[in-house]
Design a protein around this motif. Structure first.
Motif, mmCIF file in Angstrom:
data_model
loop_
_atom_site.group_PDB
_atom_site.id
_atom_site.type_symbol
_atom_site.label_atom_id
_atom_site.label_comp_id
_atom_site.label_asym_id
_atom_site.label_seq_id
_atom_site.Cartn_x
_atom_site.Cartn_y
_atom_site.Cartn_z
ATOM 1 N N GLY A 74 0.802 -1.194 0.138
ATOM 2 C CA GLY A 74 0.003 -0.125 0.076
ATOM 3 C C GLY A 74 0.935 1.446 0.099
ATOM 4 N N GLN A 75 -0.108 2.459 -0.010
ATOM 5 C CA GLN A 75 0.871 3.554 -0.108
ATOM 6 C C GLN A 75 1.606 4.025 1.093
ATOM 7 O OE1 GLN A 75 -1.863 6.759 -1.300
ATOM 8 N NE2 GLN A 75 -0.258 8.476 -0.879
ATOM 9 N N ASP A 76 1.251 3.831 2.265
ATOM 10 C CA ASP A 76 1.834 4.315 3.390
ATOM 11 C C ASP A 76 3.286 3.852 3.414
ATOM 12 O OD1 ASP A 76 -0.018 5.442 4.298
ATOM 13 O OD2 ASP A 76 -0.898 4.348 5.800
ATOM 14 N N VAL A 77 3.535 2.373 3.520
ATOM 15 C CA VAL A 77 4.648 1.775 3.461
ATOM 16 C C VAL A 77 5.729 2.274 2.438
ATOM 17 C CG1 VAL A 77 4.192 -0.434 2.397
ATOM 18 C CG2 VAL A 77 6.041 -0.387 4.055
ATOM 19 N N ASN A 78 5.364 2.381 1.103
ATOM 20 C CA ASN A 78 5.907 2.882 0.236
ATOM 21 C C ASN A 78 6.462 4.349 0.307
ATOM 22 O OD1 ASN A 78 6.433 0.678 -2.010
ATOM 23 N ND2 ASN A 78 4.305 0.377 -1.752
ATOM 24 N N GLU A 79 5.470 5.176 0.794
ATOM 25 C CA GLU A 79 5.946 6.431 0.952
ATOM 26 C C GLU A 79 7.049 6.542 2.083
ATOM 27 O OE1 GLU A 79 2.425 8.381 2.397
ATOM 28 O OE2 GLU A 79 1.665 8.929 0.565
ATOM 29 N N ILE A 80 7.075 5.689 3.156
ATOM 30 C CA ILE A 80 8.199 5.649 4.062
ATOM 31 C C ILE A 80 9.428 5.160 3.563
ATOM 32 C CG2 ILE A 80 8.959 4.466 6.081
ATOM 33 C CD1 ILE A 80 5.853 4.131 7.133
ATOM 34 N N ALA A 81 9.380 4.140 2.472
ATOM 35 C CA ALA A 81 10.416 3.835 1.849
ATOM 36 C C ALA A 81 11.206 4.686 0.824
ATOM 37 C CB ALA A 81 10.198 2.512 1.056
ATOM 38 N N ALA A 82 10.329 5.399 0.234
ATOM 39 C CA ALA A 82 10.752 6.630 -0.688
ATOM 40 C C ALA A 82 11.615 7.633 0.214
ATOM 41 C CB ALA A 82 9.626 7.032 -1.318
ATOM 42 N N ASP A 83 11.127 8.016 1.170
ATOM 43 C CA ASP A 83 11.578 9.105 2.186
ATOM 44 C C ASP A 83 12.896 8.554 2.788
ATOM 45 O OD1 ASP A 83 9.325 10.608 1.455
ATOM 46 O OD2 ASP A 83 8.262 10.362 3.431
ATOM 47 N N LEU A 84 12.806 7.397 3.249
ATOM 48 C CA LEU A 84 14.064 6.575 3.872
ATOM 49 C C LEU A 84 15.317 6.627 3.221
ATOM 50 C CD1 LEU A 84 15.548 5.424 6.184
ATOM 51 C CD2 LEU A 84 14.486 3.303 5.531
ATOM 52 N N TYR A 85 14.801 6.197 1.733
ATOM 53 C CA TYR A 85 16.140 5.891 0.876
ATOM 54 C C TYR A 85 16.466 7.263 0.035
ATOM 55 C CZ TYR A 85 15.942 0.908 1.052
ATOM 56 O OH TYR A 85 16.022 -0.478 1.666
ATOM 57 N N GLY A 86 15.741 8.203 0.250
ATOM 58 C CA GLY A 86 16.083 9.527 0.036
ATOM 59 C C GLY A 86 17.024 10.227 0.943
ATOM 60 N N LEU A 87 16.799 9.867 2.218
ATOM 61 C CA LEU A 87 17.790 10.167 3.185
ATOM 62 C C LEU A 87 19.080 9.240 3.179
ATOM 63 C CD1 LEU A 87 18.663 11.491 5.845
ATOM 64 C CD2 LEU A 87 17.398 9.629 7.342
ATOM 65 N N ALA A 88 18.921 7.931 2.652
ATOM 66 C CA ALA A 88 20.012 7.135 2.692
ATOM 67 C C ALA A 88 21.022 7.626 1.549
ATOM 68 C CB ALA A 88 19.714 5.730 2.263
ATOM 69 N N ARG A 89 20.225 8.300 0.487
ATOM 70 C CA ARG A 89 21.047 8.744 -0.720
ATOM 71 C C ARG A 89 21.832 9.762 -0.336
ATOM 72 N NH1 ARG A 89 21.862 13.569 -2.564
ATOM 73 N NH2 ARG A 89 19.743 14.223 -2.348
ATOM 74 N N THR A 90 21.290 10.973 0.421
ATOM 75 C CA THR A 90 22.043 12.108 0.638
ATOM 76 C C THR A 90 23.257 11.799 1.706
ATOM 77 O OG1 THR A 90 22.116 14.266 1.178
ATOM 78 C CG2 THR A 90 20.488 12.805 2.707
ATOM 79 N N VAL A 91 22.805 10.905 2.875
ATOM 80 C CA VAL A 91 23.832 10.397 3.803
ATOM 81 C C VAL A 91 25.088 9.650 3.055
ATOM 82 C CG1 VAL A 91 24.150 9.064 5.833
ATOM 83 C CG2 VAL A 91 22.341 10.411 5.541
ATOM 84 N N THR A 92 24.612 8.792 2.116
ATOM 85 C CA THR A 92 25.891 8.081 1.640
ATOM 86 C C THR A 92 26.563 8.806 0.621
ATOM 87 O OG1 THR A 92 24.485 6.957 -0.015
ATOM 88 C CG2 THR A 92 24.971 5.615 1.918
ATOM 89 N N LYS A 93 25.966 9.526 0.017
ATOM 90 C CA LYS A 93 26.811 10.544 -0.946
ATOM 91 C C LYS A 93 27.810 11.357 -0.172
ATOM 92 C CE LYS A 93 26.391 14.694 -3.609
ATOM 93 N NZ LYS A 93 25.390 15.862 -3.935
ATOM 94 N N ARG A 94 27.335 11.966 1.029
ATOM 95 C CA ARG A 94 28.112 12.825 1.879
ATOM 96 C C ARG A 94 29.432 11.769 2.411
ATOM 97 N NH1 ARG A 94 27.811 17.262 -0.552
ATOM 98 N NH2 ARG A 94 25.679 18.229 -0.152
ATOM 99 N N MET A 95 29.103 10.679 2.723
ATOM 100 C CA MET A 95 30.026 9.594 3.190
ATOM 101 C C MET A 95 31.149 9.329 2.233
ATOM 102 S SD MET A 95 27.778 6.939 5.549
ATOM 103 C CE MET A 95 27.369 7.476 6.927
#
Length: 395
Positions: free
Chosen positions: A149-170
């Motif tokens: 459903g929508q809720d869990v995929n929204e969470i995944a989209a937001d979390l992996y957006g965070l993971a993108r910026t953190v890992t890029k800075r690392m």
């Protein structure tokens, strides 16, 4: 290769001499060489022979490997930071343990939002978010196995957006690519056009980090066009964020006029939306002004970049990441102009905002290298001490 090695050895020799508060006369005397020879070594004009390298290292009280830029030897501390992305790498690549119950969706939502808040506001965000990110990825993957459903995929989209910026800075662009791809897939699955736009914004940032500037530009501007006719300030903020990335991409492919035009085109959009942190993109007048400075830096117009930067109240940005990025861009502009004192002051300001950002961002390393090599003795010594204090790799 030999010329690069000569410069690298000289840079490290000067760094360790200044960090140790030794004069060229003293070090040259202890190493058994002339002051002029040491000067030429430090300026990257002469590559020392092996016996001279060993004597020079002894005079500087460092292992010879430190001048060669090698890893830890005989218990000496490596100049390079540890791999901060190891746990994130494991969380993103190892199979998900299916035993146990997944975290309730509302709790997972709160934790992902809290992690984003830490990333954008805490001066200790690297260590704080790093301790959370791996577990959040595992919990989210487990939730994706159990729920739909929508809720869990929204969470995944937001979390992996965070993971993108953190890992890029690392410095883990490999993980940033994977995170951006997962964010995009989750955004498409949840059917949220704004999250799809932000996921494309993430993909464009990864392409920029990989030096694929044309690809980044195409991703960002295509996604912006798809949002152009969407109504509301949230859609306008995501649209504006995408155009800003497209502007930076144009500047990096040496088309500053297109870059400037894109910045100008979203300036009225930003004034209409105001400072707005839609899906953590931090779009608004301050962010647009920061990107205008970045474009001038990329174009080599350092005087204009400094002028624009001096008129900007960067502290109004809601994101500490953007504030530090701006300070480092300003430091680079001043360093390129030969205003080494101002560059060092800006680095110190950035360090007070977020020490780990300065320690890990390549632009900070670039500015410090320039100061150590070309600034006056007093400024160069302070730059070397700053690099040493932050355990910053300079080569």
């Amino acid at each position: 290769m030999a010329d690069q090695m000569t410069q690298d050895v000289g840079q490290r020799a000067r760094f360790h001499r200044l960090a140790g508060r030794k004069t060229q006369t003293v070090v040259a005397g202890l190493a058994g060489i002339t002051t002029d020879y040491l000067y030429q070594i430090e300026r990257g004009k002469k590559l020392p022979t092996v016996p001279v390298l060993v004597s020079l290292a002894r005079a500087l009280e460092v292992p010879a490997s430190a001048l060669l830029g090698e890893e830890e030897v005989h218990g000496q501390r490596s100049a390079r930071p540890p791999d901060m992305g190891a746990d994130v790498h494991r969380a993103m690549t190892l199979p998900v343990a299916v035993e146990g119950s997944p975290m309730p969706i509302p709790d997972l939502r709160r934790q992902v939002d809290a992690a984003w808040h830490i990333w954008q506001t805490s001066p200790n965000r690297y260590s704080e978010v790093r301790s959370l990110l791996g577990d959040l990825i595992r919990e989210t993957e487990l939730a994706l196995l159990h729920f739909s459903g929508q809720d869990v995929n929204e969470i995944a989209a937001d979390l992996y957006g965070l993971a993108r910026t953190v890992t890029k800075r690392m410095g883990r662009v490999d993980l940033a690519v994977l995170a951006a791809d997962r964010s995009h897939r989750a955004a498409v699955s949840c059917g949220d056009v704004l999250r799809v736009g932000v996921a494309q914004w993430n993909r464009a940032h990864v392409a920029l980090a990989s030096h694929h500037h044309e690809v980044a530009e195409e991703i960002a501007m295509t996604a912006a066009e798809e949002l152009r006719d969407c109504s509301g300030p949230e859609a306008a903020a995501v649209y504006g964020s995408l155009v800003l990335v497209g502007g930076v991409a144009a500047a990096r492919r040496r088309d500053p006029w297109t870059a400037r035009e894109r910045i100008r085109s979203v300036t009225p959009v930003a004034w209409k939306t105001g400072e707005r942190n839609t899906l953590w993109t931090a779009f608004g007048p301050v962010n647009v002004a920061m990107h205008a400075v970045s474009v001038e830096v990329e174009a080599g117009e350092t005087s204009q970049a400094c002028h624009l930067g001096e008129e900007l109240d960067y502290e109004q940005s809601p994101s500490i990441e953007r504030r530090v990025a701006f300070l480092l861009e300003q430091a680079r502009s001043h360093q390129q102009r030969g205003d080494h004192g101002s560059a060092l002051v800006l680095l110190h300001t950035a360090e007070r905002e977020a020490p780990k950002d300065v320690a890990y961002r390549p632009v900070a390393h670039e500015v410090l290298r320039g100061l150590i090599q070309r600034a006056s003795r007093t400024t160069a010594k302070e730059a070397a001490r700053m690099a040493q204090r932050l355990d910053m790799p300079l080569a």
